[in-house]
Motif scaffolding. Structure first.
Motif, short mmCIF file in Angstrom:
data_model
loop_
_atom_site.label_atom_id
_atom_site.label_comp_id
_atom_site.label_asym_id
_atom_site.label_seq_id
_atom_site.Cartn_x
_atom_site.Cartn_y
_atom_site.Cartn_z
N LEU A 184 33.25 15.26 56.46
CA LEU A 184 34.58 14.87 56.00
C LEU A 184 35.34 16.04 55.39
CD1 LEU A 184 33.78 11.39 54.43
CD2 LEU A 184 35.09 11.85 56.51
N THR A 185 34.64 16.96 54.75
CA THR A 185 35.31 18.15 54.22
C THR A 185 35.91 18.97 55.36
OG1 THR A 185 33.85 18.27 52.30
CG2 THR A 185 35.02 20.29 52.91
N ALA A 186 35.13 19.17 56.42
CA ALA A 186 35.64 19.90 57.59
C ALA A 186 36.81 19.15 58.22
CB ALA A 186 34.52 20.10 58.60
N ALA A 187 36.69 17.82 58.35
CA ALA A 187 37.76 17.03 58.96
C ALA A 187 39.02 17.08 58.11
CB ALA A 187 37.30 15.59 59.13
N SER A 188 38.88 17.04 56.78
CA SER A 188 40.04 17.09 55.91
C SER A 188 40.76 18.44 56.02
CB SER A 188 39.62 16.85 54.46
OG SER A 188 40.73 16.94 53.59
N ILE A 189 39.99 19.52 56.09
CA ILE A 189 40.58 20.86 56.23
C ILE A 189 41.37 20.96 57.54
CG2 ILE A 189 40.05 23.30 56.56
CD1 ILE A 189 37.68 22.88 54.64
#
Length: 295
Positions: A184-189
């Motif tokens: 989710l961190t990668a997707a949010s970025i």
């Protein structure tokens, strides 16, 4: 069920319901990007559950898939949907997880759907259709599609989890947190912007909300729920967890002033009656429904 344990289950359901309403406030009133909010929640879970991370459960790829379905996938889709859907509507649409779980259990686990379970599935679908009906036809907004996708992700994770043995709840929580936070961190970025600006604008209330949803909801309430699963039959617990959507509707009306009319009342009642009919079945069907209750 002992009175003490019933009160514990009631508290868990109320915590889950309040968290649904709180999540609506966070992604709409506070304008926190939903993937960013979900990543913060699971990052805290992963940090708290770090001592239980190793050894990694096997098979590794299946555990990662289950973690994404029950954790990051289900919650991120729900939070995206809550940007345009009320908590009350979401609570009813999420009941689609029951027919999804049953149908997937037929495809993956080769279970059979008997007539009573079939009736429950039909009633649940009818209830959801009534909720989404508007003059002139169905009103399937993008938000409703995201909430329905969240229900499907949770159902998929529950069915896949049925094929994994020997994973303790704390170790599973640790891997759900780690895998979900990473993805989710990668997707949010990649997909969102203004995350830290929105977070800074809300300050300590957001910090408190994230800690509540991670520690009280994910770790605390979930651990209590698994304790109750160990003590009682699944076909006793599954119907009682219907307190969660009922409480979500009530809190949604009181806190976020959700619109609730006769149509939603009839649709919600039919959907939950269908869930109740399915949940009153003996194992293994109700075990899947209980395992799906990951908040």
């Amino acid at each position: 069920m002992r009175v003490r344990d019933f009160l514990l289950l009631l508290a868990v359901c109320l915590i889950w319901a309040f968290n649904n309403v709180l999540s609506k406030i966070i992604v709409t009133d506070w304008a926190i990007p939903p993937l960013f909010y979900a990543s913060l929640r699971f990052a805290v879970v992963a940090l708290v559950m770090l001592p239980w991370l190793l050894p990694m459960p096997r098979p590794a790829l299946r555990i990662v898939g289950i973690a994404l379905c029950l954790g990051g996938g289900s919650f991120s889709l729900l939070f995206v949907g809550l940007q345009t859907v009320s908590p009350s509507e979401a609570a009813i649409i999420l009941q689609l997880g029951v027919p999804f779980t049953m149908l997937l259990s037929v495809l993956v686990l080769s279970e059979r759907i008997h007539w009573r379970r079939g009736l429950g599935i039909v009633l649940t679908l009818m209830g959801v259709l009534i909720v989404t009906w508007r003059p002139g036809g169905l009103s399937l907004s993008m938000g409703l599609w995201f909430v329905a996708a969240s229900a499907f992700a949770g159902a998929t994770g529950a069915v896949l989890m049925k094929q994994v043995d020997g994973v303790t709840p704390f170790r599973f929580q640790a891997w759900v947190g780690l895998v979900s936070a990473t993805v989710l961190t990668a997707a949010s970025i990649l997909l969102e912007d203004g995350q830290w600006t929105a977070a800074s604008a809300n300050g300590w209330p957001l910090v408190a909300a994230v800690l509540f949803t991670a520690l009280i909801v994910s770790v605390g309430a979930h651990s209590v729920y698994y304790h109750l699963i160990d003590r009682y039959e699944a076909n006793l617990l599954a119907p009682l967890t219907l307190m969660t959507p009922l409480a979500t509707i009530g809190l949604g009306v009181l806190i976020t002033h959700d619109h609730f009319d006769m149509r939603m009342g009839i649709g919600g009642g039919l959907a939950m009656l269908g869930v109740l009919i399915v949940a009153l079945r003996r194992k293994p069907a109700t075990e899947l429904l209980v395992e799906r209750e990951v908040r």
